[in-house]
Design a protein around this motif. Structure first.
Motif, PDB file in Angstrom:
ATOM      1  N   ALA A 149       0.820  -1.212   0.000  1.00  0.00           N
ATOM      2  CA  ALA A 149       0.000   0.000   0.000  1.00  0.00           C
ATOM      3  C   ALA A 149       0.853   1.261   0.000  1.00  0.00           C
ATOM      4  O   ALA A 149       0.476   2.265  -0.602  1.00  0.00           O
ATOM      5  CB  ALA A 149      -0.940   0.002   1.204  1.00  0.00           C
ATOM      6  N   ASP A 150       2.006   1.212   0.641  1.00  0.00           N
ATOM      7  CA  ASP A 150       2.869   2.399   0.670  1.00  0.00           C
ATOM      8  C   ASP A 150       3.391   2.751  -0.716  1.00  0.00           C
ATOM      9  O   ASP A 150       3.553   3.920  -1.045  1.00  0.00           O
ATOM     10  CB  ASP A 150       4.022   2.203   1.657  1.00  0.00           C
ATOM     11  CG  ASP A 150       4.802   0.926   1.399  1.00  0.00           C
ATOM     12  OD1 ASP A 150       4.280   0.031   0.711  1.00  0.00           O
ATOM     13  OD2 ASP A 150       5.945   0.824   1.901  1.00  0.00           O
ATOM     14  N   LYS A 151       3.616   1.739  -1.541  1.00  0.00           N
ATOM     15  CA  LYS A 151       4.055   2.013  -2.915  1.00  0.00           C
ATOM     16  C   LYS A 151       2.945   2.654  -3.740  1.00  0.00           C
ATOM     17  O   LYS A 151       3.215   3.447  -4.635  1.00  0.00           O
ATOM     18  CB  LYS A 151       4.543   0.734  -3.579  1.00  0.00           C
ATOM     19  CG  LYS A 151       5.849   0.243  -3.002  1.00  0.00           C
ATOM     20  CD  LYS A 151       6.356  -0.972  -3.714  1.00  0.00           C
ATOM     21  CE  LYS A 151       7.653  -1.435  -3.076  1.00  0.00           C
ATOM     22  NZ  LYS A 151       8.163  -2.652  -3.684  1.00  0.00           N
ATOM     23  N   TYR A 152       1.691   2.312  -3.425  1.00  0.00           N
ATOM     24  CA  TYR A 152       0.574   2.934  -4.135  1.00  0.00           C
ATOM     25  C   TYR A 152       0.434   4.410  -3.761  1.00  0.00           C
ATOM     26  O   TYR A 152       0.016   5.224  -4.575  1.00  0.00           O
ATOM     27  CB  TYR A 152      -0.736   2.188  -3.862  1.00  0.00           C
ATOM     28  CG  TYR A 152      -0.822   0.890  -4.613  1.00  0.00           C
ATOM     29  CD1 TYR A 152      -0.968   0.881  -5.994  1.00  0.00           C
ATOM     30  CD2 TYR A 152      -0.742  -0.321  -3.954  1.00  0.00           C
ATOM     31  CE1 TYR A 152      -1.037  -0.304  -6.692  1.00  0.00           C
ATOM     32  CE2 TYR A 152      -0.806  -1.519  -4.638  1.00  0.00           C
ATOM     33  CZ  TYR A 152      -0.955  -1.501  -6.006  1.00  0.00           C
ATOM     34  OH  TYR A 152      -1.011  -2.668  -6.696  1.00  0.00           O
ATOM     35  N   ILE A 153       0.782   4.743  -2.536  1.00  0.00           N
ATOM     36  CA  ILE A 153       0.752   6.150  -2.136  1.00  0.00           C
ATOM     37  C   ILE A 153       1.817   6.934  -2.894  1.00  0.00           C
ATOM     38  O   ILE A 153       1.574   8.035  -3.379  1.00  0.00           O
ATOM     39  CB  ILE A 153       0.925   6.284  -0.610  1.00  0.00           C
ATOM     40  CG1 ILE A 153      -0.268   5.660   0.106  1.00  0.00           C
ATOM     41  CG2 ILE A 153       1.068   7.742  -0.206  1.00  0.00           C
ATOM     42  CD1 ILE A 153      -0.112   5.557   1.597  1.00  0.00           C
ATOM     43  N   VAL A 154       3.009   6.332  -3.024  1.00  0.00           N
ATOM     44  CA  VAL A 154       4.077   6.980  -3.790  1.00  0.00           C
ATOM     45  C   VAL A 154       3.656   7.100  -5.259  1.00  0.00           C
ATOM     46  O   VAL A 154       3.886   8.130  -5.902  1.00  0.00           O
ATOM     47  CB  VAL A 154       5.401   6.195  -3.639  1.00  0.00           C
ATOM     48  CG1 VAL A 154       6.467   6.732  -4.568  1.00  0.00           C
ATOM     49  CG2 VAL A 154       5.869   6.232  -2.195  1.00  0.00           C
ATOM     50  N   LEU A 155       3.034   6.060  -5.791  1.00  0.00           N
ATOM     51  CA  LEU A 155       2.554   6.098  -7.170  1.00  0.00           C
ATOM     52  C   LEU A 155       1.487   7.177  -7.350  1.00  0.00           C
ATOM     53  O   LEU A 155       1.497   7.900  -8.353  1.00  0.00           O
ATOM     54  CB  LEU A 155       1.986   4.731  -7.561  1.00  0.00           C
ATOM     55  CG  LEU A 155       1.474   4.584  -8.983  1.00  0.00           C
ATOM     56  CD1 LEU A 155       2.621   4.720  -9.978  1.00  0.00           C
ATOM     57  CD2 LEU A 155       0.776   3.254  -9.154  1.00  0.00           C
ATOM     58  N   LEU A 156       0.605   7.317  -6.381  1.00  0.00           N
ATOM     59  CA  LEU A 156      -0.400   8.377  -6.439  1.00  0.00           C
ATOM     60  C   LEU A 156       0.264   9.746  -6.437  1.00  0.00           C
ATOM     61  O   LEU A 156      -0.170  10.648  -7.157  1.00  0.00           O
ATOM     62  CB  LEU A 156      -1.359   8.262  -5.249  1.00  0.00           C
ATOM     63  CG  LEU A 156      -2.419   9.349  -5.136  1.00  0.00           C
ATOM     64  CD1 LEU A 156      -3.412   9.256  -6.281  1.00  0.00           C
ATOM     65  CD2 LEU A 156      -3.122   9.260  -3.801  1.00  0.00           C
ATOM     66  N   ASP A 157       1.322   9.890  -5.662  1.00  0.00           N
ATOM     67  CA  ASP A 157       2.051  11.156  -5.626  1.00  0.00           C
ATOM     68  C   ASP A 157       2.614  11.493  -7.003  1.00  0.00           C
ATOM     69  O   ASP A 157       2.563  12.631  -7.448  1.00  0.00           O
ATOM     70  CB  ASP A 157       3.166  11.075  -4.589  1.00  0.00           C
ATOM     71  CG  ASP A 157       3.872  12.401  -4.375  1.00  0.00           C
ATOM     72  OD1 ASP A 157       3.298  13.446  -4.731  1.00  0.00           O
ATOM     73  OD2 ASP A 157       4.985  12.388  -3.839  1.00  0.00           O
ATOM     74  N   HIS A 158       3.119  10.482  -7.687  1.00  0.00           N
ATOM     75  CA  HIS A 158       3.685  10.729  -9.024  1.00  0.00           C
ATOM     76  C   HIS A 158       2.597  10.911 -10.080  1.00  0.00           C
ATOM     77  O   HIS A 158       2.757  11.705 -11.011  1.00  0.00           O
ATOM     78  CB  HIS A 158       4.609   9.589  -9.432  1.00  0.00           C
ATOM     79  CG  HIS A 158       5.847   9.509  -8.608  1.00  0.00           C
ATOM     80  ND1 HIS A 158       6.757  10.546  -8.521  1.00  0.00           N
ATOM     81  CD2 HIS A 158       6.330   8.535  -7.808  1.00  0.00           C
ATOM     82  CE1 HIS A 158       7.738  10.207  -7.723  1.00  0.00           C
ATOM     83  NE2 HIS A 158       7.503   8.991  -7.257  1.00  0.00           N
ATOM     84  N   LYS A 159       1.492  10.181  -9.950  1.00  0.00           N
ATOM     85  CA  LYS A 159       0.438  10.243 -10.966  1.00  0.00           C
ATOM     86  C   LYS A 159      -0.482  11.448 -10.804  1.00  0.00           C
ATOM     87  O   LYS A 159      -1.138  11.851 -11.753  1.00  0.00           O
ATOM     88  CB  LYS A 159      -0.415   8.966 -10.925  1.00  0.00           C
ATOM     89  CG  LYS A 159       0.318   7.731 -11.331  1.00  0.00           C
ATOM     90  CD  LYS A 159       0.631   7.752 -12.788  1.00  0.00           C
ATOM     91  CE  LYS A 159       1.323   6.466 -13.188  1.00  0.00           C
ATOM     92  NZ  LYS A 159       1.621   6.429 -14.595  1.00  0.00           N
TER      93      LYS A 159
END
Length: 192
Positions: A141-151
């Motif tokens: 889930a933490d990687k999805y938060i980082v991905l959301l930050d980039h997207k």
């Protein structure tokens, strides 16, 4: 000459409508980065949506970390403990009909009432403290938060705002400014 003075009401109100919409856009999107003057951050920088994006990402990281840490502690004041207690209280309310069964002795009714409420409490406890953290860890889930930050690209949001919101707000406020200016001009001619 009097007509030109009356026309200034329309022009002033159109300018006011134009400035209102551009001020809203400036507050939301400009500047894009923090501005410092004499090593002090200027208030209101970056723009509101840039600050809120940063706040959202930080809030998601903090919430995820707080949830995981509250699952590992047995403190009764954590959010997970409060959810478990709500499940127990809700189950206690739902199984209150057991107290109305007169064929069973009072002690047995109390014991059954408590066992059923405790059963749902333990299910919620296992779900919230074991299964949900397992899913969060398994699916990163933490990687999805980082991905959301980039997207969550602010350029795309700015483009959508300019194309779908700003344009129609501009039309509305210019029309409103024109109507108010026209009313002011007619009022000026009636009084003058």
């Amino acid at each position: 000459m009097v007509f030109l003075k009356g026309l200034t009401f329309i022009l002033f109100n159109l300018l006011l409508g134009f400035l209102i919409i551009n001020s809203i856009r400036a507050i939301l999107f400009f500047p894009r980065h923090k501005i410092y003057v004499f090593n002090k951050k200027v208030p209101g920088t970056p723009g509101l949506l840039y600050r809120k994006k940063e706040w959202l990402i930080n809030k998601l990281h903090t919430s995820l970390h707080d949830y995981i840490s509250s699952c590992q502690t047995r403190n009764g004041r954590t959010l997970v403990s409060r959810w478990e207690n709500r499940v127990f209280d809700s189950a206690w309310e739902k199984f209150s009909f057991i107290d109305d069964i007169r064929l069973l002795p009072r002690k047995l009714r109390n014991k059954l009432h408590y066992i059923f409420a405790l059963f749902f409490y333990e299910i919620a406890r296992q779900f919230l403290r074991s299964f949900v953290p397992y899913l969060l860890e398994k699916y990163h889930a933490d990687k999805y938060i980082v991905l959301l930050d980039h997207k969550l690209d602010m350029e795309i949001i700015t483009g959508y705002y300019n194309r779908y919101i700003n344009r129609y707000l501009m039309y509305f406020f210019l029309f409103l400014g024109f109507v108010i200016g026209l009313i002011n001009m007619v009022w000026f001619f009636i009084i003058g």
